[in-house]
Design a protein around this motif. Structure first.
Motif, PDB file in Angstrom:
ATOM      1  N   PRO B 184       4.034  57.166 -12.714  1.00  0.00           N
ATOM      2  CA  PRO B 184       2.799  57.948 -12.852  1.00  0.00           C
ATOM      3  C   PRO B 184       2.972  59.424 -12.499  1.00  0.00           C
ATOM      4  CG  PRO B 184       2.371  55.921 -11.662  1.00  0.00           C
ATOM      5  CD  PRO B 184       3.845  55.989 -11.875  1.00  0.00           C
ATOM      6  N   GLU B 185       3.837  59.719 -11.494  1.00  0.00           N
ATOM      7  CA  GLU B 185       3.970  61.121 -11.082  1.00  0.00           C
ATOM      8  C   GLU B 185       4.576  61.987 -12.173  1.00  0.00           C
ATOM      9  OE1 GLU B 185       5.410  58.536  -9.634  1.00  0.00           O
ATOM     10  OE2 GLU B 185       7.471  58.919  -8.983  1.00  0.00           O
ATOM     11  N   GLN B 187       3.547  62.488 -15.003  1.00  0.00           N
ATOM     12  CA  GLN B 187       2.496  63.243 -15.692  1.00  0.00           C
ATOM     13  C   GLN B 187       2.232  64.590 -15.040  1.00  0.00           C
ATOM     14  OE1 GLN B 187      -1.010  60.314 -16.593  1.00  0.00           O
ATOM     15  NE2 GLN B 187       0.221  59.447 -14.959  1.00  0.00           N
ATOM     16  N   GLU B 188       2.504  64.680 -13.725  1.00  0.00           N
ATOM     17  CA  GLU B 188       2.035  65.850 -12.996  1.00  0.00           C
ATOM     18  C   GLU B 188       3.146  66.701 -12.388  1.00  0.00           C
ATOM     19  OE1 GLU B 188      -1.379  64.764 -10.472  1.00  0.00           O
ATOM     20  OE2 GLU B 188      -1.435  62.899 -11.622  1.00  0.00           O
ATOM     21  N   ARG B 189       4.292  66.071 -12.067  1.00  0.00           N
ATOM     22  CA  ARG B 189       5.359  66.836 -11.419  1.00  0.00           C
ATOM     23  C   ARG B 189       5.932  67.882 -12.370  1.00  0.00           C
ATOM     24  NH1 ARG B 189       7.101  63.338  -7.059  1.00  0.00           N
ATOM     25  NH2 ARG B 189       5.278  63.544  -5.730  1.00  0.00           N
ATOM     26  N   GLU B 208       2.992  56.684 -21.191  1.00  0.00           N
ATOM     27  CA  GLU B 208       2.575  55.410 -20.608  1.00  0.00           C
ATOM     28  C   GLU B 208       3.099  55.318 -19.177  1.00  0.00           C
ATOM     29  OE1 GLU B 208       0.593  53.547 -22.181  1.00  0.00           O
ATOM     30  OE2 GLU B 208       0.781  54.334 -24.204  1.00  0.00           O
ATOM     31  N   PRO B 209       2.204  55.424 -18.198  1.00  0.00           N
ATOM     32  CA  PRO B 209       2.664  55.327 -16.814  1.00  0.00           C
ATOM     33  C   PRO B 209       3.021  53.887 -16.448  1.00  0.00           C
ATOM     34  CG  PRO B 209       0.284  55.585 -16.867  1.00  0.00           C
ATOM     35  CD  PRO B 209       0.754  55.654 -18.287  1.00  0.00           C
ATOM     36  N   ILE B 210       4.191  53.687 -15.863  1.00  0.00           N
ATOM     37  CA  ILE B 210       4.583  52.359 -15.376  1.00  0.00           C
ATOM     38  C   ILE B 210       5.083  52.552 -13.949  1.00  0.00           C
ATOM     39  CG2 ILE B 210       6.068  50.359 -15.703  1.00  0.00           C
ATOM     40  CD1 ILE B 210       6.199  51.050 -18.649  1.00  0.00           C
ATOM     41  N   ASN B 211       4.421  51.877 -13.041  1.00  0.00           N
ATOM     42  CA  ASN B 211       4.607  52.212 -11.629  1.00  0.00           C
ATOM     43  C   ASN B 211       5.707  51.388 -10.966  1.00  0.00           C
ATOM     44  OD1 ASN B 211       3.903  53.585  -9.274  1.00  0.00           O
ATOM     45  ND2 ASN B 211       2.615  51.898  -8.586  1.00  0.00           N
ATOM     46  N   ASP B 212       6.880  51.306 -11.571  1.00  0.00           N
ATOM     47  CA  ASP B 212       7.924  50.527 -10.890  1.00  0.00           C
ATOM     48  C   ASP B 212       9.179  51.364 -10.644  1.00  0.00           C
ATOM     49  OD1 ASP B 212       8.961  50.618 -13.436  1.00  0.00           O
ATOM     50  OD2 ASP B 212       9.756  48.587 -13.352  1.00  0.00           O
TER      51      ASP B 212
END
Lengths: 223, 319
Positions: B184-185, B187-189, B208-212
């Motif tokens: 997810p980060e 998108q913003e970093r 597509e954010p995938i949080n693993d």
């Protein structure tokens, strides 16, 4: 205090309230996921609970399986289903259905099974068929208890639907997961508050519904 | 400590058994003597008597490299032990400074940003040039290896062939047709979507954010074709197993992260630096992928064993 004021800033920032990734859209996604899950869970669990409660057959197995399902961690199931099926709506919804089924199933079963044998016998003595006994006597008497299970499940599903954002879906969990990823705790706290408000509001609606579907005869005795 | 002792002494157990007890007793006395006189004295780790303590961060790759460093030193005739799993960078740099360890593997880019958050060095050379001056007194880095563990844009071989991609610059030309997956980060970093946009003019069709953390969910989404490009680390075993293509990054959007030893300036015995530099010249990203693979999944071994196997296969003895 910083965290709380940061949360307040996030919640009152107008840019967070309009657009495709904004709070109203995320809340709608959240309610849509939860709604679909609850419909599927009710369709699966209510008839099964009624059947088992009515016949008394297989109750040990059903209650045992329901208890075992409760022990499964939703995030683990989500990861497993995503690995098996790929990205998409099905893995998180399936994981949440597994979360929602046990409380509905056990409450429906308990509601039907706990109908007094004397009431059942009286219904039979009046010439009711087994189907009539179920639909006219057992179901109305079981509804308040079953609704309790549904309320319980809805609360859990709304709170846990945040995991859908663990993979590439939306919902209010998006703010929770994205906020954690960039250490934006104000955003996380704000989203948690929104989820809690949504869950409590839903519970209030379901409580009203529960009162409405309770047979008038039961309502007076409950007082 | 027990594992370390066994590990370092196993090949000549019988000799060491006899010597170990009196030595340990002397060691304890020496340590306590040092400790009581000055608890902050940097010499208490025993750098003076020629024993090097190699620390590591608390993830497997760092532990493997620490075991490799220790093995390389022992091969050069220098006593070395390991102190694995110290923690995050704050913790292990503190441990080098206070003398509880003498040496620790680190990654050039993140180390530079830790000691100099303002630095805008991005390429491998810029970072290695900037590091010596940026490090606090008493700390030094030895020569860096070409092995790197950094964020990268990764595609399947099929996607690479379809769009003839070898670098992110190629990817930028078809960016609007591509779906990118990442944590997810991303998108913003600065190195994430904002970096792809500003450095390459690449705005993907969707993200597509995938949080693993670039783990198996992300890799699966890529190999299954749910997404076209994934942000995963260059030492992920799946890159080799699934024949994935790591896109080159000519604009250094992802800053270089070469593996290198961070050491206490005055505590390495003679010959230690030469041995480690020679080792670093051999270590490749491919080696790290294989080492990571050997400690994860089916039939995995522990970091010590993985390091020992690598050293044996690469002509080191007495690992």
């Amino acid at each position: 205090m910083n965290l709380l004021s940061g949360m307040w800033q996030w919640l009152t920032d107008p840019t967070n309230w309009s657009g495709s990734g904004a709070i109203p859209a995320r809340a709608l996604e959240h309610m849509a996921y939860s709604g679909i899950v609850m419909v599927v869970a009710i369709v699966v669990a209510v008839p099964l609970g009624m059947l088992v409660g009515h016949t008394g057959r297989g109750s040990g197995a059903v209650i045992g399986v329901a208890g075992a399902l409760r022990a499964l961690p939703t995030l683990g199931l989500l990861t497993l289903f995503s690995l098996l099926m790929g990205l998409g709506l099905v893995p998180p919804l399936l994981a949440l259905v597994i979360l929602a089924v046990p409380p509905i199933l056990t409450a429906t079963y308990a509601g039907v099974a706990e109908v007094s044998p004397a009431v059942r016998d009286a219904a039979k003595a009046q010439g009711m068929t087994p189907t009539q006994v179920l639909t006219r006597v057992e179901v109305p008497l079981a509804l308040p208890v079953a609704m309790g299970g549904i309320r319980n499940a809805a609360l859990q599903v709304i709170a846990t639907a945040t995991v859908a954002a663990y993979i590439n879906l939306g919902g209010l969990g998006r703010y929770l997961i994205d906020g954690l990823a960039v250490r934006d705790y104000s955003r996380m706290l704000g989203s948690v508050l929104l989820v809690a408000v949504l869950a409590l509001a839903t519970d209030a609606v379901l409580a009203a519904l529960q009162r409405a579907v309770t047979s008038p005869g039961l309502r007076t005795t409950a007082h | 400590m027990k594992a370390t002792l066994q590990n370092s002494s196993r090949p000549r157990l019988s000799v060491w058994r006899r010597a170990a007890l009196p030595l340990a007793a002397v060691g304890v006395l020496t340590l306590s003597a040092c400790g009581s006189s000055d608890p902050l004295n940097g010499d208490s780790s025993g750098g003076g008597d020629g024993t090097v303590t190699v620390g590591s961060a608390d993830f497997p790759e760092s532990q493997i490299i620490a075991e490799l460093y220790a093995g390389v030193l022992r091969d050069a005739g220098i006593e070395a032990s390991t102190e694995p799993g110290i923690g995050a960078r704050e913790a292990y740099i503190g441990a080098v400074e206070d003398g509880s360890i003498d040496l620790v593997p680190d990654y050039s880019g993140n180390l530079l940003l830790y000691v100099d958050p303002e630095s805008d060095a991005a390429s491998g050379e810029e970072i290695l040039d900037a590091l010596p001056d940026a490090l606090p007194d008493g700390l030094t880095v030895l020569e860096a290896s070409e092995a790197e563990n950094k964020d990268a844009m990764v595609v399947t071989r099929q996607t690479a062939d379809e769009y003839s991609l070898t670098s992110i610059a190629d990817m930028a030309e078809v960016c609007d047709q591509l779906v990118i997956a990442g944590p997810p980060e991303f998108q913003e970093r600065a190195y994430g979507l904002p970096g792809l946009e500003s450095k390459y003019g690449c705005t993907p069709q969707s993200f597509e954010p995938i949080n693993d953390g670039g783990g198996s969910l992300t890799v699966d989404a890529l190999t299954r074709g749910d997404v076209d490009v994934a942000n995963i680390f260059t030492t992920t075993p799946a890159i080799k197993q699934q024949d994935l293509v790591v896109l080159e990054d000519p604009e250094n959007n992802f800053i270089a992260q070469q593996v290198l030893p961070l050491a206490a300036e005055d505590r390495l015995p003679d010959g230690a630096a030469d041995a480690l530099n020679e080792f670093s010249s051999k270590l490749t990203t491919r080696d790290l992928i294989e080492l990571n693979q050997s400690v994860s999944g089916d039939g995995s071994v522990n970091p010590q064993q993985a390091a020992r196997d690598w050293l044996e296969a690469n002509g080191y003895t007495d690992a």
